[in-house]
Design an enzyme around this catalytic site. Structure first.
Site, PDB file in Angstrom:
ATOM      1  N   HIS A 156      -2.455   1.462  25.877  1.00 20.24           N
ATOM      2  CA  HIS A 156      -3.600   2.315  26.273  1.00 20.24           C
ATOM      3  C   HIS A 156      -4.691   1.496  26.958  1.00 20.24           C
ATOM      4  O   HIS A 156      -5.865   1.850  26.876  1.00 20.24           O
ATOM      5  CB  HIS A 156      -4.194   3.054  25.067  1.00 20.24           C
ATOM      6  CG  HIS A 156      -3.167   3.709  24.209  1.00 20.24           C
ATOM      7  ND1 HIS A 156      -2.678   4.966  24.445  1.00 20.24           N
ATOM      8  CD2 HIS A 156      -2.492   3.250  23.124  1.00 20.24           C
ATOM      9  CE1 HIS A 156      -1.757   5.267  23.528  1.00 20.24           C
ATOM     10  NE2 HIS A 156      -1.623   4.239  22.724  1.00 20.24           N
ATOM     11  N   SER A 275     -14.811  -9.339  51.359  1.00 21.09           N
ATOM     12  CA  SER A 275     -15.517  -8.162  51.833  1.00 21.09           C
ATOM     13  C   SER A 275     -16.235  -8.509  53.131  1.00 21.09           C
ATOM     14  O   SER A 275     -16.669  -9.641  53.324  1.00 21.09           O
ATOM     15  CB  SER A 275     -16.513  -7.723  50.760  1.00 21.09           C
ATOM     16  OG  SER A 275     -17.560  -6.989  51.346  1.00 21.09           O
ATOM     17  N   LYS A 281     -17.006 -11.857  47.416  1.00 26.75           N
ATOM     18  CA  LYS A 281     -15.869 -11.067  46.927  1.00 26.75           C
ATOM     19  C   LYS A 281     -14.520 -11.669  47.297  1.00 26.75           C
ATOM     20  O   LYS A 281     -14.298 -12.124  48.407  1.00 26.75           O
ATOM     21  CB  LYS A 281     -15.935  -9.652  47.508  1.00 26.75           C
ATOM     22  CG  LYS A 281     -17.151  -8.884  47.072  1.00 26.75           C
ATOM     23  CD  LYS A 281     -16.913  -8.126  45.794  1.00 26.75           C
ATOM     24  CE  LYS A 281     -16.212  -6.829  46.093  1.00 26.75           C
ATOM     25  NZ  LYS A 281     -15.841  -6.146  44.863  1.00 26.75           N
ATOM     26  N   GLU A 288      -3.219  -3.946  46.023  1.00 25.80           N
ATOM     27  CA  GLU A 288      -3.595  -2.524  46.088  1.00 25.80           C
ATOM     28  C   GLU A 288      -2.707  -1.790  47.096  1.00 25.80           C
ATOM     29  O   GLU A 288      -2.302  -0.647  46.875  1.00 25.80           O
ATOM     30  CB  GLU A 288      -5.080  -2.391  46.449  1.00 25.80           C
ATOM     31  CG  GLU A 288      -5.974  -2.866  45.308  1.00 25.80           C
ATOM     32  CD  GLU A 288      -7.438  -3.066  45.707  1.00 25.80           C
ATOM     33  OE1 GLU A 288      -8.236  -3.360  44.826  1.00 25.80           O
ATOM     34  OE2 GLU A 288      -7.770  -2.942  46.897  1.00 25.80           O
TER      35      GLU A 288
END
Ligand code: ARG
Length: 488
Positions: A156, A275, A281, A288
């Protein structure tokens, strides 16, 4: 017949294909993917027709020479046509004259296109298999280095029990091994020849279906000619295997994205991006995109099945729109697999961060309950004691005094009546927790060593399976080339 007479005296088949829907109907551009396949299928068919005495040797020789020429000129040089099959035939007729039209004796574009798709897809499936093997190898190699690297395991998405990086990675290796097996199964049902089915009702010519199958490296022929020209379940099976694999990949990508976020895994710069506005970043974009590939593959499978659903026998033009789903899925999923393999192979697993995290959130609670149960307490009672202790400390790990106080309250007795102090202390240690979980398939180093052995054995078997299939295709290519060379 309203086809126009060309100066060569060749009747062109433009009876129905010159209207406003011409572009809508044409698959010529998309057929670039099966250009080489169509040339091979034509060659095998012509060799067989000649061997069977259906086409004269000199005509066969001229057609085969024309096909060499058409092949060298490439797909881009083809004349206009409704599809690659028609365009290649036109190109052959342009070179040979009307006798070039004998190439299409005893067949139809229906069995021809089915053969071309199967011929091309099998090579793509083998590349997909190859990419899964590389991914499995990078998972196993990384696992080998991290048999003792303790990390948190989750259910979970909550810290649950300590495990190791090796155990985590091998959980995916095992799933990818099944994905490979499914792709190989799909290959075996793809690699069967529909040639000789003609439109669907066979042909009065004395064709040798086994011979064309053999020349093209197919393992056999589809027995029923109506089935042979209609069947696209091999596409559905291949896309289902690819989609299932993409779903496994998306799980791995998601886990790595989460772990990267927590600092549990450090992705190489090659597999991250920054970024355009936030200079600090380092984003896991590649993973992804791997994660997103499953959506595309599943939509392709959906599109394909929806197109196939309810189609009557035998050939229907809908089938033309079924095929591109397969090309897109096999390309995307193979590319995603390769990227995932690279990301895994180059990632670092910071041992100290992982081991500190593994101790968080009373992750060894199950181990303490197990220790009490091993001492003879019913597991449910042990669970209650540990749950009560967890409740009292509100996060973190209870110390021995807290556990003992709870035991006094719940059991009416000191904890150490049941289990030694050392045993409880060890049970609270994540490294011990992992080492104690030595049941088959568990995270203990010996259990993981056995999983590594199994993974290596299965990888070898699948590598061998890939090698055999690849070699069979290569020798069929050689056989066909030899037959062609003997004639031109
Ligand atoms: N281009 C077609 C396809 O991709 C194959 C040709 C069969 N066409 C036909 N009208 N029977 O399915």
């Amino acid at each position: 017949m309203t086809g126009k007479e060309e100066s060569s005296g060749v009747v062109r088949r433009d009876r129905f294909s010159g209207g406003p829907a011409r572009e809508f109907m044409s698959s010529l551009a998309a057929d670039e993917r099966i250009f080489a396949a169509d040339v091979a299928v034509d060659r095998a068919h012509v060799v067989m027709l000649e061997e069977q005495g259906i086409v004269e040797s000199d005509v066969a020789a001229d057609v085969l020479a024309a096909l060499d020429d058409v092949e060298s000129a490439g797909h881009g040089a083809l004349p206009d046509g409704e599809d690659v099959h028609e365009a290649i035939e036109t190109a052959v007729i342009e070179r040979v004259g009307p006798d070039g039209g004998k190439m299409h004796t005893a067949r139809s574009r229906n069995d021809e296109v089915a053969a071309c798709i199967r011929y091309r897809l099998r090579e793509d499936l083998l590349s997909a298999v190859e990419s899964t093997l590389a991914l499995r190898e990078s998972l196993s190699e990384t696992a080998e280095r991290h048999v003792e690297t303790v990390m948190p395991g989750y259910t979970h998405l909550q810290p649950a029990q300590p495990t190791t990086v090796a155990h985590f990675l091998l959980s995916y290796e095992a799933a990818f091994a099944r994905d490979t097996a499914r792709l190989l199964d799909a290959y075996d049902r793809t690699n069967v020849s529909p040639l000789g089915a003609a439109a669907f009702a066979g042909t009065p010519f004395d064709v040798d279906r086994d011979r064309t199958a053999e020349l093209l490296g197919f393992d056999g022929v589809l027995g029923n000619s109506m089935d042979a020209s209609s069947a696209r379940d091999f596409l559905a099976e291949s896309l289902a295997a690819l989609s299932t694999h993409a779903v496994t990949l998306s799980g791995l990508a998601e886990d790595l994205v989460i772990f990267a976020n927590k600092g549990y895994v450090e992705l190489s710069d090659d597999y991250s991006s920054t970024s355009s506005i936030m200079p600090q970043k380092v984003n896991p974009d590649t993973l992804e995109l791997v994660r997103a590939t499953a959506g595309d593959a599943i939509s392709g499978l959906n599109g394909l099945l929806t197109t196939l659903k309810g189609l009557p026998r035998a050939y229907n033009r809908d089938l033309q729109r079924a095929t591109p789903h397969a090309w897109r899925a096999v390309d995307d999923v193979s590319a995603a697999t390769e990227v995932a393999a690279g990301a895994v192979a180059t990632a670092e697993w910071p041992e100290e961060t992982l081991s500190a995290a593994a101790a968080e959130g009373f992750s060894t609670a199950t181990g303490v309950a197990d220790a009490l149960a091993m001492a003879g307490l019913p597991f449910r009672t042990a669970h209650e004691v540990v749950a009560e202790a967890a409740g009292r400390i509100d996060g973190g790990t209870p110390d021995l005094a807290t556990l003992d106080a709870v035991a006094e309250d719940v059991l009416g007795d000191t904890l150490f009546e049941y289990v030694s102090r050392e045993h409880v202390e060890r049970a609270l240690d994540p490294t011990y927790s992992v080492a104690s979980r030595d049941s088959a398939g568990g995270p203990a180093p010996e259990a993981v060593a056995a999983q590594l052995d199994d993974a290596a054995a299965q990888l070898d078997a699948h590598e061998e399976g890939l090698g055999e299939r690849t070699a069979a295709l290569e020798s069929a290519d050689d056989r066909l080339a030899a037959e062609v060379n003997a004639r031109v």
